[in-house]
Scaffold this motif. Structure first.
Motif, PDB file in Angstrom:
ATOM      1  N   SER A  37       0.824  -1.222   0.000  1.00  0.00           N
ATOM      2  CA  SER A  37       0.000   0.000   0.000  1.00  0.00           C
ATOM      3  C   SER A  37       0.853   1.264   0.000  1.00  0.00           C
ATOM      4  CB  SER A  37      -0.954   0.011   1.209  1.00  0.00           C
ATOM      5  OG  SER A  37      -1.903  -1.023   1.114  1.00  0.00           O
ATOM      6  N   VAL A  38       1.919   1.279  -0.790  1.00  0.00           N
ATOM      7  CA  VAL A  38       2.786   2.460  -0.893  1.00  0.00           C
ATOM      8  C   VAL A  38       2.154   3.449  -1.868  1.00  0.00           C
ATOM      9  CG1 VAL A  38       5.102   3.293  -1.427  1.00  0.00           C
ATOM     10  CG2 VAL A  38       4.789   0.991  -0.479  1.00  0.00           C
ATOM     11  N   PRO A  39       1.926   4.716  -1.474  1.00  0.00           N
ATOM     12  CA  PRO A  39       1.330   5.674  -2.400  1.00  0.00           C
ATOM     13  C   PRO A  39       2.106   5.748  -3.708  1.00  0.00           C
ATOM     14  CG  PRO A  39       1.371   6.581  -0.188  1.00  0.00           C
ATOM     15  CD  PRO A  39       2.158   5.301  -0.135  1.00  0.00           C
ATOM     16  N   GLY A  40       1.351   5.838  -4.809  1.00  0.00           N
ATOM     17  CA  GLY A  40       1.952   5.745  -6.128  1.00  0.00           C
ATOM     18  C   GLY A  40       2.301   7.075  -6.758  1.00  0.00           C
ATOM     19  N   GLY A  41       2.711   6.980  -8.035  1.00  0.00           N
ATOM     20  CA  GLY A  41       3.303   8.106  -8.736  1.00  0.00           C
ATOM     21  C   GLY A  41       2.422   8.824  -9.725  1.00  0.00           C
ATOM     22  N   GLN A  42       1.119   8.502  -9.785  1.00  0.00           N
ATOM     23  CA  GLN A  42       0.218   9.290 -10.627  1.00  0.00           C
ATOM     24  C   GLN A  42      -0.259  10.472  -9.783  1.00  0.00           C
ATOM     25  OE1 GLN A  42      -2.546   6.321 -12.022  1.00  0.00           O
ATOM     26  NE2 GLN A  42      -1.065   5.466 -13.457  1.00  0.00           N
ATOM     27  N   ALA A  43       0.677  11.354  -9.554  1.00  0.00           N
ATOM     28  CA  ALA A  43       0.504  12.444  -8.598  1.00  0.00           C
ATOM     29  C   ALA A  43       1.500  13.544  -8.924  1.00  0.00           C
ATOM     30  CB  ALA A  43       0.731  11.934  -7.170  1.00  0.00           C
ATOM     31  N   GLU A  44       1.368  14.663  -8.245  1.00  0.00           N
ATOM     32  CA  GLU A  44       2.294  15.776  -8.470  1.00  0.00           C
ATOM     33  C   GLU A  44       3.634  15.552  -7.779  1.00  0.00           C
ATOM     34  OE1 GLU A  44      -0.446  19.645  -9.248  1.00  0.00           O
ATOM     35  OE2 GLU A  44      -0.407  18.930  -7.168  1.00  0.00           O
ATOM     36  N   TYR A  45       3.624  14.849  -6.641  1.00  0.00           N
ATOM     37  CA  TYR A  45       4.854  14.560  -5.906  1.00  0.00           C
ATOM     38  C   TYR A  45       4.820  13.117  -5.423  1.00  0.00           C
ATOM     39  CZ  TYR A  45       5.666  19.594  -5.827  1.00  0.00           C
ATOM     40  OH  TYR A  45       5.880  20.894  -6.200  1.00  0.00           O
ATOM     41  N   LEU A  46       6.007  12.549  -5.205  1.00  0.00           N
ATOM     42  CA  LEU A  46       6.120  11.168  -4.757  1.00  0.00           C
ATOM     43  C   LEU A  46       7.213  11.054  -3.707  1.00  0.00           C
ATOM     44  CD1 LEU A  46       5.417   8.100  -5.206  1.00  0.00           C
ATOM     45  CD2 LEU A  46       7.293   8.070  -6.875  1.00  0.00           C
ATOM     46  N   ARG A  47       6.874  10.409  -2.598  1.00  0.00           N
ATOM     47  CA  ARG A  47       7.905  10.019  -1.637  1.00  0.00           C
ATOM     48  C   ARG A  47       8.517   8.710  -2.098  1.00  0.00           C
ATOM     49  NH1 ARG A  47       7.084   6.284   2.708  1.00  0.00           N
ATOM     50  NH2 ARG A  47       9.012   6.107   3.909  1.00  0.00           N
ATOM     51  N   VAL A  48       9.847   8.682  -2.234  1.00  0.00           N
ATOM     52  CA  VAL A  48      10.574   7.510  -2.720  1.00  0.00           C
ATOM     53  C   VAL A  48      11.390   6.912  -1.583  1.00  0.00           C
ATOM     54  CG1 VAL A  48      12.217   6.638  -4.408  1.00  0.00           C
ATOM     55  CG2 VAL A  48      10.705   8.528  -5.023  1.00  0.00           C
ATOM     56  N   PRO A  49      10.944   5.783  -0.993  1.00  0.00           N
ATOM     57  CA  PRO A  49      11.778   5.110   0.008  1.00  0.00           C
ATOM     58  C   PRO A  49      13.023   4.493  -0.645  1.00  0.00           C
ATOM     59  CG  PRO A  49       9.464   4.393   0.115  1.00  0.00           C
ATOM     60  CD  PRO A  49       9.649   5.132  -1.174  1.00  0.00           C
ATOM     61  N   HIS A  50      14.051   4.290   0.140  1.00  0.00           N
ATOM     62  CA  HIS A  50      15.301   3.675  -0.309  1.00  0.00           C
ATOM     63  C   HIS A  50      15.878   4.383  -1.542  1.00  0.00           C
ATOM     64  CE1 HIS A  50      15.231   0.531   2.677  1.00  0.00           C
ATOM     65  NE2 HIS A  50      13.947   0.388   2.427  1.00  0.00           N
ATOM     66  N   ALA A  51      15.830   5.699  -1.473  1.00  0.00           N
ATOM     67  CA  ALA A  51      16.357   6.500  -2.576  1.00  0.00           C
ATOM     68  C   ALA A  51      17.875   6.456  -2.644  1.00  0.00           C
ATOM     69  CB  ALA A  51      15.888   7.949  -2.440  1.00  0.00           C
ATOM     70  N   GLN A  52      18.532   5.876  -1.607  1.00  0.00           N
ATOM     71  CA  GLN A  52      19.976   5.685  -1.678  1.00  0.00           C
ATOM     72  C   GLN A  52      20.345   4.671  -2.758  1.00  0.00           C
ATOM     73  OE1 GLN A  52      18.112   4.048   0.426  1.00  0.00           O
ATOM     74  NE2 GLN A  52      18.895   1.956   0.500  1.00  0.00           N
ATOM     75  N   PHE A  53      19.338   3.911  -3.271  1.00  0.00           N
ATOM     76  CA  PHE A  53      19.603   2.909  -4.296  1.00  0.00           C
ATOM     77  C   PHE A  53      18.680   3.002  -5.510  1.00  0.00           C
ATOM     78  CE2 PHE A  53      18.553  -1.312  -6.064  1.00  0.00           C
ATOM     79  CZ  PHE A  53      19.781  -1.604  -6.631  1.00  0.00           C
ATOM     80  N   GLY A  54      17.393   3.195  -5.292  1.00  0.00           N
ATOM     81  CA  GLY A  54      16.414   2.954  -6.345  1.00  0.00           C
ATOM     82  C   GLY A  54      16.406   3.878  -7.544  1.00  0.00           C
ATOM     83  N   PRO A  55      16.239   5.192  -7.370  1.00  0.00           N
ATOM     84  CA  PRO A  55      16.055   6.063  -8.528  1.00  0.00           C
ATOM     85  C   PRO A  55      17.229   6.015  -9.509  1.00  0.00           C
ATOM     86  CG  PRO A  55      15.427   7.185  -6.510  1.00  0.00           C
ATOM     87  CD  PRO A  55      16.089   5.917  -6.094  1.00  0.00           C
ATOM     88  N   VAL A  56      16.903   6.100 -10.781  1.00  0.00           N
ATOM     89  CA  VAL A  56      17.906   6.047 -11.849  1.00  0.00           C
ATOM     90  C   VAL A  56      18.134   7.467 -12.364  1.00  0.00           C
ATOM     91  CG1 VAL A  56      18.473   5.097 -14.115  1.00  0.00           C
ATOM     92  CG2 VAL A  56      17.082   3.753 -12.494  1.00  0.00           C
ATOM     93  N   LYS A  57      19.337   7.993 -12.204  1.00  0.00           N
ATOM     94  CA  LYS A  57      19.641   9.316 -12.729  1.00  0.00           C
ATOM     95  C   LYS A  57      19.737   9.259 -14.250  1.00  0.00           C
ATOM     96  CE  LYS A  57      22.697  11.888 -10.690  1.00  0.00           C
ATOM     97  NZ  LYS A  57      23.923  12.396  -9.996  1.00  0.00           N
TER      98      LYS A  57
END
Length: 394
Positions: free
Chosen positions: A127-147
Motif C-alpha cells: 500500500s505504498v502511495p503511487g506516482g500518478q501524482a504531483e509529488y512522490l515520496r521515494v523510500p530507499h532513494a539511496q539505491f532505487g532512482p535512476v539518474k
C-alpha cells in the motif's frame, strides 16, 4: 497536491491529498514531470479492487526532479532528473546482492507472502502511495532512482520505470538462440518492447500476435512480423506451421491474467469482484483463477525444448496447466516480477543517443494532463482512439 485515487471498480478520481514528506533518512521527494498508465494498473481498475481502499494513490511508472533528500541519501541531490523503478529495493540485502531486486528482503511484504513492495499497487505489495501524482515520496532513494540526462524528452527515459526493463528481462529469460525465432503474445506496451528488444538482441525472426489493429500496425513499423489472432482458428497450430512445422524457439506471454477469449476465467474474476472484500481477498489470493488462453497457447506453440517467458501478471493459485504435455515436450518456463535495477545500466546507453534503437519515442499514443486520468483509464482499458500507451503530465 493532486493525485489519482482509487474509489471502486472502474472508479478513479483526481483529488487533493496531503503532500508527501521525508519520513526516513533514505527517503527522497520527487516532483513528477511524467507518469504513465501501465497495463498492470488496469488489473487494479478491474480485478484486484478488493486489495485497495478508497483514497489509495495509484501509479508506478513515474519520473521527475528531485526536490528533497533525507540525510542518508548521498547519491542524489535536489535538481537531479530521475526515473523511479516500480519496485522498491534496498540494494544491499541477501536478495539484492544477487540482483533479485523484486524479492528485496528489506521491503518484502511478508504478512501477505509477497515480494518487494511496489508503488501504487494494493495492500498485497505494501500500500505504498503511487506516482500518478504531483509529488512522490521515494523510500530507499539511496539505491532505487535512476539518474538520467538533463536533456531529452521524458519519453526517452520514462519507460525505465517498468515496461522497458520488464520487456528486456522477458527477452533475456526467453533465451532465443542467435538467429532463432521469438514469438510475442500481446502487443501492448510491454509486448511492443519485447518484439523490438528481441530483434535488437539477435533474434532472426520476431512474430507478434494481437487482435488490435493499431497495435499490429505499430509492430509492423518496427519490422515485426505480425499475426492477427482474430483471423485464426488455431493460434498455436498457425505458429507451428509458420516456423518449420516445429514452432518458435521461444515465446513470450506479455498478456497475463485478463486475456481475451477465456470465458470461464472472466466469469470467475467477475464473480470474485462481486463479493465483499473480506471474502473476495482470500478467494482471489488463494483460489483465484486466471484467464489462461494466452499462456496455454504459448505453451502449445513453442517448439520442443523451447522456452516460454512470462511477463504478463498472473494472480491465480489453482490455475490448471497442461503439465503432462509441458513435461513431455521439455518446455522451459521462466517468469517473475522484473528486477528493474538489474537491467537499467544495460539499457540506459541505448536511450541517450540519437538513433533510438528501441523506438522509445514511438510508443506513446496519448499525452494528457493528470486531471484527465479517469478518462484515460477508460480509454486505455477499452482500447479506444487507437490507444496503446498513455503518459500523464501532472
Amino acid at each position: 497536491m493532486r493525485a489519482l485515487t482509487w474509489h471502486g471498480k472502474r472508479d478513479v478520481r483526481v483529488e487533493e491529498v496531503p503532500d508527501p514528506r521525508i519520513e526516513e533518512p533514505t527517503d527522497a521527494i520527487v516532483r513528477i514531470t511524467s507518469t504513465a498508465i501501465c497495463g498492470s494498473d488496469l488489473h487494479l481498475y478491474e480485478v484486484l479492487g478488493p486489495f485497495l481502499k478508497p483514497g489509495d494513490v495509484l501509479g508506478h511508472e513515474p519520473m521527475g526532479i528531485v526536490e528533497e533528500v533525507g540525510s542518508g541519501v548521498t547519491r542524489l541531490k535536489p535538481g537531479d532528473r530521475v526515473v523511479v523503478p516500480f519496485n522498491i529495493a534496498c540494494g544491499s540485502c541477501w536478495m539484492c546482492d544477487r540482483h533479485l531486486y523484486a524479492q528485496c528482503e528489506t521491503t518484502q511484504v511478508t504478512a501477505e507472502g509477497k515480494g518487494a513492495a511496489l508503488f501504487g499497487y494494493t495492500s498485497l505489495y505494501g500500500s505504498v502511495p503511487g506516482g500518478q501524482a504531483e509529488y512522490l515520496r521515494v523510500p530507499h532513494a539511496q539505491f532505487g532512482p535512476v539518474k538520467v540526462p538533463e536533456t531529452g524528452a521524458d519519453e526517452r527515459y520514462l519507460y525505465l520505470s517498468d515496461i522497458l526493463p520488464t520487456a528486456w528481462q522477458a527477452v533475456k529469460y526467453a533465451d532465443t538462440p542467435p538467429g532463432g525465432t521469438l514469438a510475442v503474445f500481446g502487443l501492448g506496451p510491454v509486448g511492443q518492447f519485447c518484439a523490438r528488444i528481441g530483434r535488437h538482441l539477435g533474434a532472426g525472426r520476431v512474430i507478434g500476435l494481437d487482435l488490435v489493429p493499431e497495435r499490429l500496425e505499430m509492430a509492423r513499423r518496427h519490422g515485426i512480423e505480425v499475426l492477427d489472432v482474430a483471423q485464426l482458428d488455431d493460434v498455436p497450430g498457425a505458429l507451428i506451421d509458420l516456423v518449420d512445422a516445429r514452432g518458435p524457439d521461444a515465446v513470450i506471454d506479455a498478456v497475463g491474467m485478463e486475456s481475451h477469449g477465456s470465458t470461464s476465467g472472466r466469469i470467475a474474476q467477475a464473480a470474485a469482484g462481486l463479493l465483499p472484500d473480506k471474502l473476495a481477498q482470500p478467494m482471489i489470493d488463494k483460489v483465484g483463477v486466471d484467464r489462461l488462453v494466452v499462456l496455454k497457447a504459448a505453451l502449445k506453440a513453442v517448439r520442443r525444448g523451447g522456452t516460454v517467458s512470462i511477463s504478463g501478471v498472473y494472480g491465480g493459485e489453482v490455475d490448471p496447466l497442461p503439465l503432462m504435455e509441458m513435461f513431455d515436450r521439455g518446455v522451459q518456463l521462466r517468469m517473475g516480477q522484473c528486477h528493474v535495477r538489474r537491467w537499467t545500466d544495460e539499457i540506459l546507453p541505448l536511450l541517450a543517443g540519437d538513433d533510438d534503437p528501441l523506438g522509445v519515442e514511438d510508443l506513446r499514443t496519448h499525452r494528457l494532463p493528470l486531471g484527465d486520468a479517469p478518462k484515460a483509464y477508460e480509454m486505455f482499458q477499452k482500447k479506444e482512439d487507437g490507444c496503446v500507451k498513455v503518459v500523464l503530465a501532472p
